[in-house]
Design an enzyme around this catalytic site. Structure first.
Site, PDB file in Angstrom:
ATOM      1  NE  ARG A 120       8.609  49.569  60.268  1.00 27.96           N
ATOM      2  CZ  ARG A 120       8.329  50.482  59.338  1.00 27.96           C
ATOM      3  NH1 ARG A 120       8.976  50.477  58.201  1.00 27.96           N
ATOM      4  NH2 ARG A 120       7.406  51.394  59.547  1.00 27.96           N
ATOM      5  CE  LYS A 142      16.831  36.843  77.215  1.00 30.55           C
ATOM      6  NZ  LYS A 142      16.829  36.529  78.659  1.00 30.55           N
ATOM      7  CD  GLU A 184      25.285  35.967  83.866  1.00 30.18           C
ATOM      8  OE1 GLU A 184      24.737  34.845  83.807  1.00 30.18           O
ATOM      9  OE2 GLU A 184      24.679  36.999  84.192  1.00 30.18           O
ATOM     10  CE  LYS A 230      22.882  33.583  76.328  1.00 28.98           C
ATOM     11  NZ  LYS A 230      22.914  34.946  76.731  1.00 28.98           N
ATOM     12  CD  GLU A 240      14.014  34.458  79.169  1.00 31.99           C
ATOM     13  OE1 GLU A 240      15.176  34.774  78.865  1.00 31.99           O
ATOM     14  OE2 GLU A 240      13.355  35.006  80.054  1.00 31.99           O
ATOM     15  NE  ARG A 244      17.903  33.484  75.854  1.00 32.08           N
ATOM     16  CZ  ARG A 244      18.349  34.197  74.833  1.00 32.08           C
ATOM     17  NH1 ARG A 244      17.828  34.022  73.627  1.00 32.08           N
ATOM     18  NH2 ARG A 244      19.284  35.105  74.987  1.00 32.08           N
ATOM     19  CG  ASN A 248      16.083  34.169  83.305  1.00 34.98           C
ATOM     20  OD1 ASN A 248      16.956  34.826  82.744  1.00 34.98           O
ATOM     21  ND2 ASN A 248      14.871  34.005  82.800  1.00 34.98           N
ATOM     22  CG  HIS A 251      19.866  36.372  86.110  1.00 38.32           C
ATOM     23  ND1 HIS A 251      20.752  35.327  86.311  1.00 38.32           N
ATOM     24  CD2 HIS A 251      20.471  37.197  85.213  1.00 38.32           C
ATOM     25  CE1 HIS A 251      21.828  35.520  85.558  1.00 38.32           C
ATOM     26  NE2 HIS A 251      21.682  36.651  84.890  1.00 38.32           N
ATOM     27  CG  HIS A 255      17.816  41.295  87.250  1.00 39.67           C
ATOM     28  ND1 HIS A 255      17.055  40.856  86.190  1.00 39.67           N
ATOM     29  CD2 HIS A 255      19.089  41.325  86.793  1.00 39.67           C
ATOM     30  CE1 HIS A 255      17.840  40.623  85.147  1.00 39.67           C
ATOM     31  NE2 HIS A 255      19.075  40.890  85.489  1.00 39.67           N
ATOM     32  CG  HIS A 267      24.484  41.206  85.716  1.00 42.57           C
ATOM     33  ND1 HIS A 267      23.139  41.282  85.980  1.00 42.57           N
ATOM     34  CD2 HIS A 267      24.667  40.051  85.019  1.00 42.57           C
ATOM     35  CE1 HIS A 267      22.527  40.233  85.449  1.00 42.57           C
ATOM     36  NE2 HIS A 267      23.432  39.468  84.873  1.00 42.57           N
TER      37      HIS A 267
END
Ligand code: GLY
Length: 370
Positions: A120, A142, A184, A230, A240, A244, A248, A251, A255, A267
């Site tokens: 956990r 993330k 990025e 960032k 997010e 945040r 994106n 993106h 994506h 990417h």
């Protein structure tokens, strides 16, 4: 060495500099403690850097073990993750121990998720070795794996105890891998820092720059500025829920380009294409300064990145529907108005499809005119 404080729910520091892998053990010990350190790395990065990090961890008093998986986005999936978790259990790591993710974005995402899930949640140290991982994925907590239905669809927010970015690692990237990290960097400059954008226009971040006189310190400064951007964005919205989402930019379509190309185009290249298409659509709608697009395309091209796509609206839309930024019948998009000025706007799926069509029409009309 530069140290950047990240004020997350569990605050941590990003250490940035050269020859940091040799000192990594002590930095991990100070930030995370523990008895055992499990390195998670891939078949490209492991042979280059795992022995250096293992030595340093041992010198700092850790027992070490190393899990190496086959490199590539296609291995960022559930079976590799389960193998990593079984490895941690077989080596009897306990809740006080630490996972060290050594590698690029795939390793950081998957190693981070293994740390988040094992017992956990145990301590995580991120050691990004690619430009993309240094400026983006290692910071902000993330973690994820891909599912057959789409990229990063299973994951968790799990903050690292420390991020150690050794700029010297950039020297072993290929020029293409290096360029991929620039997507990025340009995105950060667009959403938050017009002055950085202007600096990058004067001296684009390229592999040649890195290898030339003063290149390492110039890249260190660029990476540091990107980590700060960032940090500032995620500090206000760790999970997010709002701001945040600015990260994106490019993106949603990016994506889709990635998925349509079966992840063969990197990417950063896909995000570059996504940013250009979003700019085209925004300009067509009168929402963006027209002079923004040529500057964006010129800088991305100078970085060695793609700015156009051959995929059709149907192909892109179908792939984009699996994007996790979709919420039921809507999707949140980042609309550029100008450098340093972007907004998050909710669009219907039909509206999103129309936007992709508009962007492709603009791109293809320009190609026809040439
Ligand atoms: N890479 C986008 C984010 O971390 O939110």
């Amino acid at each position: 060495m530069r140290i950047i404080d990240v004020p997350a729910s569990t605050p941590y520091q990003v250490h940035l500099g050269t020859r940091l892998l040799e000192q990594a053990g002590q930095l991990v010990r100070t930030a995370a403690g523990g008895t055992k350190a499990a390195l998670i790395t891939d078949s490209n990065v492991g042979p280059l850097y795992a022995p250096i990090v293992e030595r340093s961890l041992k010198e700092a008093g850790y027992e070490t073990c190393t899990f190496t998986f086959a490199a590539g986005e296609e291995h960022k999936r559930a079976d590799t993750l389960v193998d990593a978790l079984e490895f941690l259990a077989a080596h009897e790591l306990d809740r006080g121990d630490v996972v060290v993710a050594l590698g690029g974005g795939v390793t950081g995402d998957m190693g981070g998720l293994a740390a988040a899930l094992y017992m956990r949640g145990i301590a995580l140290a991120q050691m990004p070795t690619s430009l993309l991982a240094m400026v983006d994925s290692s910071v902000g907590g993330k973690t994820a794996i891909d599912l057959a239905s789409g990229k990063n669809l299973a994951g968790a927010f799990w903050q690292p105890r420390v991020v150690i970015a050794d700029i010297g690692c950039l020297g072993t990237l290929t020029p293409e891998q290096f360029a991929d990290g620039c997507g990025e960097i340009v995105k950060h400059a667009v959403i938050r820092d017009p002055a950085l954008f202007a600096e990058l226009e004067l001296t684009p971040p390229t592999y040649e720059l890195l290898c030339g006189p003063g290149g390492v310190s110039r890249m260190e400064a660029i990476v540091a500025r990107n980590v700060e951007i960032k940090r500032d964005v995620v500090a206000g919205d760790e999970r997010e829920a709002g701001g945040r989402k600015l990260l994106n930019f490019g993106h949603s379509i990016g994506h889709a380009v990635e998925a349509c190309g079966q992840y063969r185009l990197g990417h950063g290249n896909c995000v570059a294409v996504g940013m250009c298409l979003m700019a085209r659509a925004a300009i067509a709608q009168g929402a963006c300064a027209p002079e923004f697009l040529p500057r964006l395309e010129r800088l991305l091209s100078a970085c060695g990145l793609a700015t156009r796509t051959d995929f059709t609206v149907d192909e892109l839309y179908r792939c984009a529907l699996h994007d996790k930024k979709r919420a039921g019948a809507t999707i949140d998009l980042v609309i550029p108005h100008d450098l340093g000025s972007c907004d998050i706007e909710r669009a219907s799926l039909d509206g999103f499809r129309a936007l992709i069509a508009q962007a492709l029409d603009s791109q293809n009309a320009e190609e026809d005119a040439c």
